[in-house]
Design a protein around this motif. Structure first.
Motif, PDB file in Angstrom:
ATOM      1  N   LEU A 188       2.684   9.144  11.705  1.00  0.00           N
ATOM      2  CA  LEU A 188       3.214   9.792  10.507  1.00  0.00           C
ATOM      3  C   LEU A 188       3.429   8.725   9.442  1.00  0.00           C
ATOM      4  CD1 LEU A 188       4.467  12.510   9.342  1.00  0.00           C
ATOM      5  CD2 LEU A 188       6.663  11.611  10.101  1.00  0.00           C
ATOM      6  N   SER A 189       2.959   8.985   8.232  1.00  0.00           N
ATOM      7  CA  SER A 189       3.114   8.005   7.153  1.00  0.00           C
ATOM      8  C   SER A 189       3.545   8.693   5.873  1.00  0.00           C
ATOM      9  CB  SER A 189       1.803   7.240   6.922  1.00  0.00           C
ATOM     10  OG  SER A 189       0.799   8.100   6.402  1.00  0.00           O
ATOM     11  N   ALA A 190       4.214   7.925   5.014  1.00  0.00           N
ATOM     12  CA  ALA A 190       4.604   8.400   3.681  1.00  0.00           C
ATOM     13  C   ALA A 190       4.393   7.257   2.711  1.00  0.00           C
ATOM     14  CB  ALA A 190       6.062   8.854   3.681  1.00  0.00           C
ATOM     15  N   GLY A 191       4.120   7.593   1.448  1.00  0.00           N
ATOM     16  CA  GLY A 191       3.790   6.538   0.509  1.00  0.00           C
ATOM     17  C   GLY A 191       4.240   6.795  -0.907  1.00  0.00           C
ATOM     18  N   SER A 192       3.928   5.830  -1.748  1.00  0.00           N
ATOM     19  CA  SER A 192       4.319   5.894  -3.149  1.00  0.00           C
ATOM     20  C   SER A 192       3.552   6.961  -3.926  1.00  0.00           C
ATOM     21  CB  SER A 192       4.102   4.526  -3.810  1.00  0.00           C
ATOM     22  OG  SER A 192       4.950   3.554  -3.229  1.00  0.00           O
ATOM     23  N   ASP A 193       2.536   7.547  -3.310  1.00  0.00           N
ATOM     24  CA  ASP A 193       1.831   8.660  -3.943  1.00  0.00           C
ATOM     25  C   ASP A 193       2.551   9.989  -3.769  1.00  0.00           C
ATOM     26  OD1 ASP A 193       1.426   8.934  -1.241  1.00  0.00           O
ATOM     27  OD2 ASP A 193      -0.755   8.895  -1.326  1.00  0.00           O
ATOM     28  N   GLY A 194       3.727   9.956  -3.140  1.00  0.00           N
ATOM     29  CA  GLY A 194       4.510  11.170  -2.944  1.00  0.00           C
ATOM     30  C   GLY A 194       4.027  12.050  -1.817  1.00  0.00           C
ATOM     31  N   CYS A 195       3.096  11.555  -1.012  1.00  0.00           N
ATOM     32  CA  CYS A 195       2.502  12.350   0.063  1.00  0.00           C
ATOM     33  C   CYS A 195       3.037  11.930   1.427  1.00  0.00           C
ATOM     34  CB  CYS A 195       0.979  12.210   0.056  1.00  0.00           C
ATOM     35  SG  CYS A 195       0.187  12.848  -1.435  1.00  0.00           S
ATOM     36  N   VAL A 196       2.990  12.877   2.356  1.00  0.00           N
ATOM     37  CA  VAL A 196       3.313  12.636   3.762  1.00  0.00           C
ATOM     38  C   VAL A 196       2.089  13.021   4.582  1.00  0.00           C
ATOM     39  CG1 VAL A 196       4.856  13.196   5.674  1.00  0.00           C
ATOM     40  CG2 VAL A 196       5.755  13.119   3.338  1.00  0.00           C
ATOM     41  N   ASN A 197       1.586  12.086   5.382  1.00  0.00           N
ATOM     42  CA  ASN A 197       0.350  12.308   6.131  1.00  0.00           C
ATOM     43  C   ASN A 197       0.576  12.204   7.628  1.00  0.00           C
ATOM     44  OD1 ASN A 197      -1.046  12.460   3.699  1.00  0.00           O
ATOM     45  ND2 ASN A 197      -1.710  10.333   3.758  1.00  0.00           N
ATOM     46  N   LEU A 198      -0.175  12.998   8.381  1.00  0.00           N
ATOM     47  CA  LEU A 198      -0.233  12.885   9.838  1.00  0.00           C
ATOM     48  C   LEU A 198      -1.620  12.390  10.221  1.00  0.00           C
ATOM     49  CD1 LEU A 198       1.638  16.096  11.015  1.00  0.00           C
ATOM     50  CD2 LEU A 198       2.163  13.791  11.761  1.00  0.00           C
ATOM     51  N   TRP A 199      -1.662  11.389  11.093  1.00  0.00           N
ATOM     52  CA  TRP A 199      -2.910  10.789  11.532  1.00  0.00           C
ATOM     53  C   TRP A 199      -3.028  10.942  13.044  1.00  0.00           C
ATOM     54  CZ3 TRP A 199      -5.538   7.941   7.563  1.00  0.00           C
ATOM     55  CH2 TRP A 199      -4.799   7.705   6.414  1.00  0.00           C
ATOM     56  N   ASP A 200      -4.070  11.595  13.505  1.00  0.00           N
ATOM     57  CA  ASP A 200      -4.368  11.626  14.934  1.00  0.00           C
ATOM     58  C   ASP A 200      -5.271  10.431  15.228  1.00  0.00           C
ATOM     59  OD1 ASP A 200      -5.128  12.062  17.549  1.00  0.00           O
ATOM     60  OD2 ASP A 200      -5.403  14.220  17.288  1.00  0.00           O
ATOM     61  N   VAL A 201      -4.673   9.389  15.797  1.00  0.00           N
ATOM     62  CA  VAL A 201      -5.406   8.133  16.007  1.00  0.00           C
ATOM     63  C   VAL A 201      -5.847   7.987  17.462  1.00  0.00           C
ATOM     64  CG1 VAL A 201      -4.170   7.041  14.110  1.00  0.00           C
ATOM     65  CG2 VAL A 201      -3.267   6.832  16.440  1.00  0.00           C
ATOM     66  N   THR A 202      -5.777   9.052  18.226  1.00  0.00           N
ATOM     67  CA  THR A 202      -6.071   8.982  19.662  1.00  0.00           C
ATOM     68  C   THR A 202      -7.477   8.448  19.916  1.00  0.00           C
ATOM     69  OG1 THR A 202      -4.627  10.908  19.999  1.00  0.00           O
ATOM     70  CG2 THR A 202      -6.074  10.282  21.808  1.00  0.00           C
ATOM     71  N   ASP A 203      -8.465   9.022  19.254  1.00  0.00           N
ATOM     72  CA  ASP A 203      -9.847   8.608  19.493  1.00  0.00           C
ATOM     73  C   ASP A 203     -10.103   7.187  19.007  1.00  0.00           C
ATOM     74  OD1 ASP A 203     -10.343  11.070  20.589  1.00  0.00           O
ATOM     75  OD2 ASP A 203     -11.211  11.928  18.765  1.00  0.00           O
ATOM     76  N   ASP A 204      -9.539   6.830  17.866  1.00  0.00           N
ATOM     77  CA  ASP A 204      -9.744   5.481  17.348  1.00  0.00           C
ATOM     78  C   ASP A 204      -9.130   4.427  18.264  1.00  0.00           C
ATOM     79  OD1 ASP A 204     -11.094   6.453  15.159  1.00  0.00           O
ATOM     80  OD2 ASP A 204      -9.321   6.503  13.870  1.00  0.00           O
ATOM     81  N   VAL A 205      -7.952   4.715  18.787  1.00  0.00           N
ATOM     82  CA  VAL A 205      -7.307   3.779  19.710  1.00  0.00           C
ATOM     83  C   VAL A 205      -8.119   3.634  20.991  1.00  0.00           C
ATOM     84  CG1 VAL A 205      -5.285   3.464  21.198  1.00  0.00           C
ATOM     85  CG2 VAL A 205      -4.983   4.100  18.786  1.00  0.00           C
ATOM     86  N   ALA A 206      -8.583   4.764  21.527  1.00  0.00           N
ATOM     87  CA  ALA A 206      -9.374   4.710  22.766  1.00  0.00           C
ATOM     88  C   ALA A 206     -10.690   3.962  22.552  1.00  0.00           C
ATOM     89  CB  ALA A 206      -9.638   6.123  23.272  1.00  0.00           C
ATOM     90  N   ARG A 207     -11.326   4.189  21.426  1.00  0.00           N
ATOM     91  CA  ARG A 207     -12.611   3.554  21.162  1.00  0.00           C
ATOM     92  C   ARG A 207     -12.473   2.054  20.897  1.00  0.00           C
ATOM     93  NH1 ARG A 207     -13.999   6.844  17.771  1.00  0.00           N
ATOM     94  NH2 ARG A 207     -13.231   5.821  15.876  1.00  0.00           N
ATOM     95  N   LYS A 208     -11.413   1.644  20.205  1.00  0.00           N
ATOM     96  CA  LYS A 208     -11.286   0.247  19.812  1.00  0.00           C
ATOM     97  C   LYS A 208     -10.566  -0.595  20.868  1.00  0.00           C
ATOM     98  CE  LYS A 208     -12.323  -1.082  16.291  1.00  0.00           C
ATOM     99  NZ  LYS A 208     -13.509  -1.767  15.726  1.00  0.00           N
ATOM    100  N   PHE A 209      -9.547  -0.015  21.495  1.00  0.00           N
ATOM    101  CA  PHE A 209      -8.719  -0.806  22.409  1.00  0.00           C
ATOM    102  C   PHE A 209      -8.955  -0.473  23.877  1.00  0.00           C
ATOM    103  CE2 PHE A 209      -5.722  -0.458  18.598  1.00  0.00           C
ATOM    104  CZ  PHE A 209      -6.249  -1.596  18.003  1.00  0.00           C
ATOM    105  N   GLY A 210      -9.739   0.573  24.153  1.00  0.00           N
ATOM    106  CA  GLY A 210     -10.096   0.896  25.535  1.00  0.00           C
ATOM    107  C   GLY A 210      -9.041   1.668  26.286  1.00  0.00           C
TER     108      GLY A 210
END
Length: 582
Positions: A560-582
């Motif tokens: 979960l991230s929030a920023g100076s653009d006033g937005c709140v984002n959810l990131w599903d990083v499951t696949d990226d973590v599995a692919r990069k870190f094994g």
């Protein structure tokens, strides 16, 4: 092309190309009596034109000849700021500083319906027992200057000295802090002024946008338009969000609720749930005001209650939110008004205020203990009260975290060092102290802007303007902290601006970092040479970053991230973590 504006009260008509002003024929330029022309609109079929302004009138024109076909005077009790046509070119919606939206029949030149958005907003914000608004009466003689937007938060404070506006904004310094938390900065109900309106979608759903950023979805009564009664019942619905940069974020994993605070002092809550079998998603947004008036609050807390923000600007802090955290299923917020405000687990709003006596920079928490970093030193908070005097330090502190057992406080300093303290509560509430156990001198080349303990408490992540470092802080046999570097300086150094956010995954295997360079990086201690990069995650920089702990529900690894653009984002990083870190 039809244009209007300024203070000459004229609507000008231009034909072309090349475009030249129409000065001959039947064009009607002077149908408004005074003030500015705030909006002009062609009907969808091009046969009509409408204009509105600060004289509170609505003027209709022929779309071809530009001649006036009718004028409605005093449609609203204050300046009219916007208008829009329905898709069939038969109705016009207008909105005003009096807090209402009106539906006008363009054929009969009559008001078909009025939505009192302001009164609905008062009920929505302050409760069903809220008094009716007096804004329409008090603003009936207001001019266009009444809606000049005041300097907001930290991004507009460029001129020195104090300032004021027709909104009743009080004095403020260059840092955005008002004269005090209790200072009245806005007139009552000013947040309910409706500055824009439109018909949305194929069903011509009328919506209004208030000064406080609320979007009101208005129900269409039956029998007026073909779409009447098709947009969700008889109640006005409000959509809430940030209209200023998000400055801080906190996550309560026990209730799956995220809290974000912006530079206007507004805090929003976001409920996270499971949607369609996928990862957590933002299902609903709720507003947090201050506590109810005294006698209508939470019993024992009534003596600490503040009156609600009757300006309807939805502010919790009188200045920008500096930092937030969740502790004991409650929320702590510190702001540029030099105050800590506390929302308990069962409270409707922030029911308690604690004066800090200095401007806060950061806040960290353990299980029930929180530590507030101010420009003058540290303060310890437990169970909604200060349990320590101001703990002065020989260096400026910038960041802090507290161990899960509330026994250790770790501080990152402007001296580029990491300081580890043990908590001494032997002297009783109000007299707790910190004892320095270990100092890692020159741990970074630059000031340490973020520190974060891993869930198991064995590793410490720290960051500066470029580097992200990891330290082993397991205690040795003599109960001292080794602070051996796992990832040293100059290794994870891919950020290009200040790294202000760090977060560990629930299993402690992945570290996320967010910086003012708009980037989020994922790191693994086991795969030290690999990384995942999400560029342009938030325009203006990352203000908050947290892994969502779903308690083993199997929704994958979600950030979960929030920023100076006033937005709140959810990131599903499951696949990226599995692919990069094994």
């Amino acid at each position: 092309i039809v244009t209007g504006g300024g203070d000459d009260s004229r609507v000008l008509f231009n034909k072309g190309p090349p475009f030249v002003r129409v000065v001959e024929g039947t064009a009607s330029e002077n149908c408004h009596e005074r003030g500015s022309i705030n909006a002009v609109r062609y009907s969808p079929d091009g046969s009509k034109i409408v204009s509105v302004g600060t004289d509170r009138s609505v003027v209709f024109y022929d779309g071809k000849t530009c001649a006036s076909t009718g004028r409605m005077a005093d449609v609203h009790s204050s300046s009219i700021y916007g208008c829009d046509w329905s898709s069939d070119s038969q109705f016009v919606a207008t909105c005003s500083a009096d807090g209402t939206v009106k539906l006008i029949d363009a054929t009969t030149r009559t008001v078909a319906h009025t939505w009192n958005v302001l009164d609905e907003l008062r009920k929505h914000t302050l409760g069903k027992d809220a008094r009716p608004s007096s804004l329409a009466a008090s603003s009936s003689s207001s001019s266009s200057s009444d809606l000049v937007s005041p300097s907001r938060g930290m991004q507009h404070h460029q001129a020195s000295g104090s300032f004021s506006s027709g909104l009743g904004l009080g004095s403020s310094d260059r840092g955005g802090r008002g004269a005090g938390a209790a200072a009245k900065q806005f007139k009552p109900d000013v947040g309910g002024m409706v500055l824009g309106c439109a018909f949305v979608g194929a069903g011509d759903v009328p919506v209004g946008v208030c000064l406080n950023g609320e979007i009101a979805i208005l129900p269409m009564p039956a029998g007026i338009m073909p779409s009447s009664g098709k947009n969700g019942g008889a109640d006005v619905k409000f959509l809430t969000g940030h209209r200023a940069p998000v400055a801080a974020m906190a996550l309560d994993s026990s209730s799956m609720t995220a809290y974000t605070g912006d530079t206007d002092g507004v805090i929003c809550s976001w409920r996270l749930g499971v949607a369609g079998g996928g990862g957590p998603a933002c299902r609903s947004l709720g507003r947090l005001g201050r506590s109810p008036p005294k006698g209508k609050g939470n019993g024992d807390n009534d003596d600490d209650c503040e009156p609600p923000d009757d300006s309807l600007m939805n502010r919790v802090q009188a200045g920008s939110i500096a930092a937030m955290t969740c502790v004991n299923n409650g929320v702590l917020s510190v702001g540029w008004d030099d105050a800590l405000r506390i929302k308990g687990h069962d409270d409707l709003g922030f029911t308690k205020k604690v004066d800090l006596g200095a401007q806060p920079n950061a806040v960290g928490r353990g299980t029930s203990l929180a530590c507030v970093v101010t420009v003058r030193g540290l303060l310890l908070v437990k169970d909604g009260a200060l349990v320590s005097p101001l703990i002065e330090l020989p260096y400026p502190a910038l960041s802090v975290d507290v161990s899960s057992d509330d026994s250790v406080v770790i501080v990152g300093g402007e001296d580029c060092s990491i300081h580890i303290y043990s908590v001494d509560s032997s002297s009783g509430p109000g007299h707790w102290t910190l004892t320095e156990r270990r100092s890692v001198s020159s741990a970074h080349h630059k000031p340490v802007h973020a520190v974060r303990l891993s869930p198991a408490g064995k590793c410490l992540a720290t960051s500066d303007v470029r580097d992200v470092c990891v330290w082993d802080i397991s205690t040795s046999a003599d109960d001292n902290y080794d602070c051996a570097p796992v990832i040293g300086k100059g290794r994870w150094c891919f950020h290009t601006q200040r790294v202000r956010c760090l977060s560990w995954s629930p299993d402690g295997t992945v570290l996320a970092s967010g910086g003012m360079d708009d980037s989020i990086y994922l790191w693994s201690v086991k795969k030290k040479t690999k990384r995942v990069h999400y560029p342009f995650a938030h325009r203006g920089g990352i203000a908050g970053l947290e892994f969502v702990d779903d308690g083993g529900a199997g929704n994958g690894m979600v950030l979960l991230s929030a920023g100076s653009d006033g937005c709140v984002n959810l990131w599903d990083v499951t696949d990226d973590v599995a692919r990069k870190f094994g």
